[in-house]
Design a protein around this motif. Structure first.
Motif, PDB file in Angstrom:
ATOM      1  N   ARG A  40       8.508  -7.294 -12.691  1.00  0.00           N
ATOM      2  CA  ARG A  40       8.508  -8.137 -13.885  1.00  0.00           C
ATOM      3  C   ARG A  40       7.507  -7.662 -14.931  1.00  0.00           C
ATOM      4  N   THR A  41       6.480  -6.931 -14.506  1.00  0.00           N
ATOM      5  CA  THR A  41       5.463  -6.473 -15.453  1.00  0.00           C
ATOM      6  C   THR A  41       5.858  -5.176 -16.152  1.00  0.00           C
ATOM      7  N   VAL A  42       6.951  -4.578 -15.717  1.00  0.00           N
ATOM      8  CA  VAL A  42       7.396  -3.292 -16.256  1.00  0.00           C
ATOM      9  C   VAL A  42       8.648  -3.526 -17.086  1.00  0.00           C
ATOM     10  N   SER A  43       8.565  -3.199 -18.362  1.00  0.00           N
ATOM     11  CA  SER A  43       9.686  -3.518 -19.243  1.00  0.00           C
ATOM     12  C   SER A  43      10.493  -2.305 -19.695  1.00  0.00           C
ATOM     13  N   ARG A  44       9.931  -1.120 -19.609  1.00  0.00           N
ATOM     14  CA  ARG A  44      10.630   0.065 -20.127  1.00  0.00           C
ATOM     15  C   ARG A  44      10.978   1.022 -18.991  1.00  0.00           C
ATOM     16  N   PRO A  45      12.104   1.721 -19.108  1.00  0.00           N
ATOM     17  CA  PRO A  45      12.493   2.673 -18.062  1.00  0.00           C
ATOM     18  C   PRO A  45      11.445   3.759 -17.802  1.00  0.00           C
ATOM     19  N   ASP A  46      10.774   4.241 -18.857  1.00  0.00           N
ATOM     20  CA  ASP A  46       9.760   5.276 -18.626  1.00  0.00           C
ATOM     21  C   ASP A  46       8.585   4.713 -17.830  1.00  0.00           C
ATOM     22  N   GLN A  47       8.238   3.448 -18.063  1.00  0.00           N
ATOM     23  CA  GLN A  47       7.177   2.818 -17.277  1.00  0.00           C
ATOM     24  C   GLN A  47       7.620   2.670 -15.817  1.00  0.00           C
ATOM     25  N   ALA A  48       8.863   2.271 -15.631  1.00  0.00           N
ATOM     26  CA  ALA A  48       9.385   2.104 -14.274  1.00  0.00           C
ATOM     27  C   ALA A  48       9.302   3.418 -13.499  1.00  0.00           C
ATOM     28  N   GLY A  49       9.673   4.500 -14.154  1.00  0.00           N
ATOM     29  CA  GLY A  49       9.579   5.809 -13.503  1.00  0.00           C
ATOM     30  C   GLY A  49       8.161   6.175 -13.131  1.00  0.00           C
ATOM     31  N   GLU A  50       7.221   5.866 -14.007  1.00  0.00           N
ATOM     32  CA  GLU A  50       5.810   6.164 -13.724  1.00  0.00           C
ATOM     33  C   GLU A  50       5.281   5.323 -12.571  1.00  0.00           C
ATOM     34  N   VAL A  51       5.619   4.041 -12.560  1.00  0.00           N
ATOM     35  CA  VAL A  51       5.180   3.174 -11.454  1.00  0.00           C
ATOM     36  C   VAL A  51       5.748   3.690 -10.142  1.00  0.00           C
ATOM     37  N   LEU A  52       7.013   4.078 -10.155  1.00  0.00           N
ATOM     38  CA  LEU A  52       7.635   4.608  -8.947  1.00  0.00           C
ATOM     39  C   LEU A  52       6.957   5.906  -8.509  1.00  0.00           C
ATOM     40  N   ARG A  53       6.603   6.776  -9.456  1.00  0.00           N
ATOM     41  CA  ARG A  53       5.917   8.031  -9.111  1.00  0.00           C
ATOM     42  C   ARG A  53       4.524   7.765  -8.541  1.00  0.00           C
ATOM     43  N   VAL A  54       3.799   6.825  -9.105  1.00  0.00           N
ATOM     44  CA  VAL A  54       2.467   6.496  -8.576  1.00  0.00           C
ATOM     45  C   VAL A  54       2.597   5.922  -7.166  1.00  0.00           C
ATOM     46  N   ALA A  55       3.571   5.049  -6.962  1.00  0.00           N
ATOM     47  CA  ALA A  55       3.796   4.493  -5.627  1.00  0.00           C
ATOM     48  C   ALA A  55       4.158   5.600  -4.633  1.00  0.00           C
ATOM     49  N   ALA A  56       4.966   6.552  -5.068  1.00  0.00           N
ATOM     50  CA  ALA A  56       5.336   7.681  -4.208  1.00  0.00           C
ATOM     51  C   ALA A  56       4.118   8.530  -3.880  1.00  0.00           C
ATOM     52  N   LEU A  57       3.270   8.753  -4.859  1.00  0.00           N
ATOM     53  CA  LEU A  57       2.047   9.528  -4.629  1.00  0.00           C
ATOM     54  C   LEU A  57       1.159   8.834  -3.603  1.00  0.00           C
ATOM     55  N   ILE A  58       0.984   7.546  -3.749  1.00  0.00           N
ATOM     56  CA  ILE A  58       0.166   6.787  -2.794  1.00  0.00           C
ATOM     57  C   ILE A  58       0.777   6.875  -1.394  1.00  0.00           C
ATOM     58  N   ALA A  59       2.091   6.764  -1.312  1.00  0.00           N
ATOM     59  CA  ALA A  59       2.757   6.866  -0.010  1.00  0.00           C
ATOM     60  C   ALA A  59       2.520   8.236   0.618  1.00  0.00           C
ATOM     61  N   LEU A  60       2.629   9.282  -0.173  1.00  0.00           N
ATOM     62  CA  LEU A  60       2.490  10.635   0.369  1.00  0.00           C
ATOM     63  C   LEU A  60       1.068  10.961   0.803  1.00  0.00           C
ATOM     64  N   VAL A  61       0.077  10.499   0.063  1.00  0.00           N
ATOM     65  CA  VAL A  61      -1.298  10.860   0.438  1.00  0.00           C
ATOM     66  C   VAL A  61      -1.785  10.089   1.656  1.00  0.00           C
ATOM     67  N   SER A  62      -1.063   9.059   2.023  1.00  0.00           N
ATOM     68  CA  SER A  62      -1.430   8.310   3.221  1.00  0.00           C
ATOM     69  C   SER A  62      -0.576   8.763   4.397  1.00  0.00           C
ATOM     70  N   GLU A  63      -0.613  10.050   4.658  1.00  0.00           N
ATOM     71  CA  GLU A  63       0.069  10.671   5.805  1.00  0.00           C
ATOM     72  C   GLU A  63       1.591  10.695   5.667  1.00  0.00           C
ATOM     73  N   GLY A  64       2.078  10.848   4.468  1.00  0.00           N
ATOM     74  CA  GLY A  64       3.513  10.958   4.245  1.00  0.00           C
ATOM     75  C   GLY A  64       4.165   9.608   4.039  1.00  0.00           C
ATOM     76  N   ALA A  65       5.345   9.622   3.469  1.00  0.00           N
ATOM     77  CA  ALA A  65       6.075   8.390   3.182  1.00  0.00           C
ATOM     78  C   ALA A  65       6.759   7.898   4.450  1.00  0.00           C
ATOM     79  N   SER A  66       6.240   6.818   5.003  1.00  0.00           N
ATOM     80  CA  SER A  66       6.813   6.229   6.215  1.00  0.00           C
ATOM     81  C   SER A  66       8.134   5.539   5.865  1.00  0.00           C
ATOM     82  N   PRO A  67       8.924   5.192   6.875  1.00  0.00           N
ATOM     83  CA  PRO A  67      10.160   4.443   6.588  1.00  0.00           C
ATOM     84  C   PRO A  67       9.892   3.142   5.823  1.00  0.00           C
ATOM     85  N   GLU A  68       8.824   2.441   6.150  1.00  0.00           N
ATOM     86  CA  GLU A  68       8.494   1.209   5.431  1.00  0.00           C
ATOM     87  C   GLU A  68       8.137   1.502   3.978  1.00  0.00           C
TER      88      GLU A  68
END
Length: 100
Positions: A40-68
């Motif tokens: 709800r806090t993300v209104s533009r597609p470019d912002q959505a992509g950035e949030v998703l990339r940051v979330a992916a980065l956090i997932a990867l640096v914590s020993e890879g992206a787990s199924p969860e």
């Protein structure tokens, strides 16, 4: 990762307290509600992509992206109205950023 990104402006104790608060909120609300609240806090597609990339980065640096973590990324992408390939693209972007 957060401590490094903050370059000393946040102490480890402050970060631990913040993480505990966030964990409590996640426990109270459940992951799906938290995902909807983020979306709800993300209104533009470019912002959505950035949030998703940051979330992916956090997932990867914590020993890879787990199924969860992949499930959370997919739920975020869905809430952002991005197609399923957006998760793989975000993970690929994050991998490239980590290898540079």
């Amino acid at each position: 990762v957060v401590l490094s990104a903050c370059a000393g402006s946040v102490t480890e104790a402050q970060l631990r307290a913040l993480m505990a608060d966030l964990a409590d909120l996640r426990e109270e609300d459940g992951p799906d509600k938290r995902i909807r609240m983020v979306a709800r806090t993300v209104s533009r597609p470019d912002q959505a992509g950035e949030v998703l990339r940051v979330a992916a980065l956090i997932a990867l640096v914590s020993e890879g992206a787990s199924p969860e973590e992949r499930r959370v990324l997919a739920a975020l992408a869905s809430e952002f109205h991005l197609d399923a390939s957006a998760v793989d693209a975000a993970l690929d972007d994050a991998r490239r950023a980590l290898s540079d």
